[in-house]
Scaffold this motif. Structure first.
Motif, PDB file in Angstrom:
ATOM      1  N   ASP A   4       0.967  -1.224   0.197  1.00 23.99           N
ATOM      2  CA  ASP A   4      -0.122  -0.190  -0.024  1.00 23.99           C
ATOM      3  C   ASP A   4       0.643   1.153  -0.009  1.00 23.99           C
ATOM      4  O   ASP A   4       0.493   2.147  -0.654  1.00 23.99           O
ATOM      5  CB  ASP A   4      -0.813  -0.027   1.237  1.00 23.99           C
ATOM      6  N   CYS A   5       1.876   1.255   0.971  1.00 21.51           N
ATOM      7  CA  CYS A   5       2.933   2.385   0.760  1.00 21.51           C
ATOM      8  C   CYS A   5       3.476   2.542  -0.369  1.00 21.51           C
ATOM      9  O   CYS A   5       3.636   3.363  -0.978  1.00 21.51           O
ATOM     10  CB  CYS A   5       4.024   2.180   1.811  1.00 21.51           C
ATOM     11  N   MET A   6       4.088   1.252  -1.248  1.00 16.89           N
ATOM     12  CA  MET A   6       4.496   1.441  -2.644  1.00 16.89           C
ATOM     13  C   MET A   6       3.535   2.231  -3.500  1.00 16.89           C
ATOM     14  O   MET A   6       3.813   2.871  -4.331  1.00 16.89           O
ATOM     15  CB  MET A   6       4.964   0.125  -3.143  1.00 16.89           C
ATOM     16  N   SER A   7       2.270   1.878  -3.385  1.00 15.88           N
ATOM     17  CA  SER A   7       1.197   2.196  -4.248  1.00 15.88           C
ATOM     18  C   SER A   7       1.174   3.729  -4.063  1.00 15.88           C
ATOM     19  O   SER A   7       1.078   4.600  -4.887  1.00 15.88           O
ATOM     20  CB  SER A   7       0.004   1.626  -3.934  1.00 15.88           C
ATOM     21  N   SER A   8       1.146   4.183  -2.842  1.00 12.91           N
ATOM     22  CA  SER A   8       0.872   5.622  -2.504  1.00 12.91           C
ATOM     23  C   SER A   8       1.995   6.338  -3.005  1.00 12.91           C
ATOM     24  O   SER A   8       2.077   7.526  -3.761  1.00 12.91           O
ATOM     25  CB  SER A   8       0.937   5.807  -0.997  1.00 12.91           C
ATOM     26  N   MET A   9       3.448   5.876  -3.125  1.00 14.33           N
ATOM     27  CA  MET A   9       4.543   6.741  -3.451  1.00 14.33           C
ATOM     28  C   MET A   9       4.450   6.631  -4.968  1.00 14.33           C
ATOM     29  O   MET A   9       4.979   7.634  -5.470  1.00 14.33           O
ATOM     30  CB  MET A   9       5.840   5.773  -2.817  1.00 14.33           C
ATOM     31  N   ALA A  10       4.053   5.598  -5.554  1.00 17.53           N
ATOM     32  CA  ALA A  10       3.984   5.679  -7.066  1.00 17.53           C
ATOM     33  C   ALA A  10       3.145   6.789  -7.232  1.00 17.53           C
ATOM     34  O   ALA A  10       3.267   7.407  -8.682  1.00 17.53           O
ATOM     35  CB  ALA A  10       3.353   4.321  -7.603  1.00 17.53           C
ATOM     36  N   LYS A  11       1.866   6.926  -6.797  1.00 12.98           N
ATOM     37  CA  LYS A  11       1.059   7.906  -7.024  1.00 12.98           C
ATOM     38  C   LYS A  11       1.647   9.268  -6.774  1.00 12.98           C
ATOM     39  O   LYS A  11       1.474  10.280  -7.715  1.00 12.98           O
ATOM     40  CB  LYS A  11      -0.310   7.709  -6.491  1.00 12.98           C
ATOM     41  N   LYS A  23       5.064   2.524 -12.850  1.00 15.77           N
ATOM     42  CA  LYS A  23       5.833   2.485 -11.929  1.00 15.77           C
ATOM     43  C   LYS A  23       5.742   1.356 -10.870  1.00 15.77           C
ATOM     44  O   LYS A  23       6.584   0.747 -10.409  1.00 15.77           O
ATOM     45  CB  LYS A  23       5.739   3.837 -11.058  1.00 15.77           C
ATOM     46  N   MET A  24       4.542   1.207 -10.555  1.00 10.21           N
ATOM     47  CA  MET A  24       4.214  -0.068  -9.497  1.00 10.21           C
ATOM     48  C   MET A  24       4.638  -1.178 -10.251  1.00 10.21           C
ATOM     49  O   MET A  24       5.186  -2.067  -9.645  1.00 10.21           O
ATOM     50  CB  MET A  24       2.675  -0.089  -9.176  1.00 10.21           C
ATOM     51  N   LEU A  25       4.201  -1.448 -11.562  1.00 12.54           N
ATOM     52  CA  LEU A  25       4.689  -2.806 -12.417  1.00 12.54           C
ATOM     53  C   LEU A  25       6.161  -2.813 -12.336  1.00 12.54           C
ATOM     54  O   LEU A  25       6.692  -3.895 -11.869  1.00 12.54           O
ATOM     55  CB  LEU A  25       3.994  -2.603 -13.667  1.00 12.54           C
ATOM     56  N   GLU A  26       7.119  -1.701 -12.355  1.00 17.25           N
ATOM     57  CA  GLU A  26       8.380  -1.737 -12.325  1.00 17.25           C
ATOM     58  C   GLU A  26       8.730  -2.238 -10.919  1.00 17.25           C
ATOM     59  O   GLU A  26       9.716  -3.400 -10.976  1.00 17.25           O
ATOM     60  CB  GLU A  26       8.987  -0.468 -12.842  1.00 17.25           C
TER      61      GLU A  26
END
Length: 267
Positions: A4-11, A23-26
């Motif tokens: 969830d943190c990664m997703s927020s950072m990607a956004k 970015k999330m896929l990467e």
């Protein structure tokens, strides 16, 4: 929480939804690449035939957990080789024909986590789910398996039933057989999960399911018997007042194990 943190950072680090997903896929692809390397080496690497210690098994279990969670967050990041390795972990005995350099014995704790990881990947891949549902159902017939393995399979089949109902429905008789498992924990989890699926209308009272549920009302475990009576005589009876009466005659045949009738108790 980490994903969830990664997703927020990607956004936050991108200017559009498309860029955020890329970015999330990467990131997820990078994580799965490391997981793939560790799991493959465990099953097919130079030390695949060597005994593993507790620390090594724990590393594999953590990797399996990460693989499953990443697959839920970003299914496209899962390499095809990971799926093959997970299938080998679930059924290590099938590797015996492959010859040397392949692990043919896997701790039950590792197998149990591999089942969960593979099941999570199946949630986004119907063709894979179709293959795995049949394999998982066969595993339920192996009474030599540890209860944690049967328990995890029941949980996964329950989730897959919600996602791909038509795939699991043909295997319902095998799944409902776990209501008669020798271990109370397996019987209880099966009862609660099946009750949930029935209540949400993913399953119907077909085949021997009703009668196996009925037997649970007199289970040797007092707590299980009480829960089964509540499920049958309160929860479902309130929804369908004719549920018990509609099955009364065939229940007599089933509970007395009489199979001589041309239509009743012919499961």
């Amino acid at each position: 929480a980490v994903l969830d943190c990664m997703s927020s950072m990607a956004k936050l680090s991108t200017s559009s939804e498309k860029a955020s997903l890329a970015k999330m896929l990467e990131w997820c692809t990078s994580i799965m690449s490391d997981c793939d390397a560790l799991l493959y080496n465990y099953m097919f690497g130079a030390d695949a035939e060597a005994d593993t210690d507790h620390a090594e098994n724990q590393r594999v279990i953590i990797t399996l957990f990460i693989s499953g969670e990443v697959s839920l967050a970003c299914a496209k990041a899962v390499p095809k080789r990971v799926v093959s390795v997970l299938q080998s972990l679930v059924n290590p005995a099938d590797n015996a024909e492959a010859g040397h350099g392949v692990r043919t014995s896997v701790p039950e704790s590792v197998r149990a986590h591999a089942i969960v990881a593979l099941g999570k990947i199946c949630l986004d891949d119907q063709s894979l789910a179709k293959k795995c549902v049949a394999a998982f159902s066969r595993e339920l017939m192996d009474k030599n398996d540890a209860p944690v393995i049967r328990n995890n399979i029941i949980f996964i089949l329950s989730d897959l039933c919600r996602r791909f109902t038509s795939l699991v429905d043909p295997h319902l008789p095998l799944l409902s057989r776990c209501l008669g498992d020798s271990l109370p924990i397996v019987r209880k989890q099966t009862m609660l999960l099946l009750a949930g699926l029935l209540q949400e209308d993913y399953l119907k009272w077909k085949g021997p399911l009703f009668y196996r549920f009925l037997i649970m009302t007199v289970d040797a475990d007092v707590e299980i018997a009480a829960q089964a009576r509540f499920i049958m005589f309160t929860l479902f009876h309130n929804v369908d007042g004719k549920l018990l009466s509609n099955h009364f005659v065939e229940a007599l045949f089933y509970l007395n194990d009489f199979t001589g009738h041309e239509s009743y108790n012919q499961f």
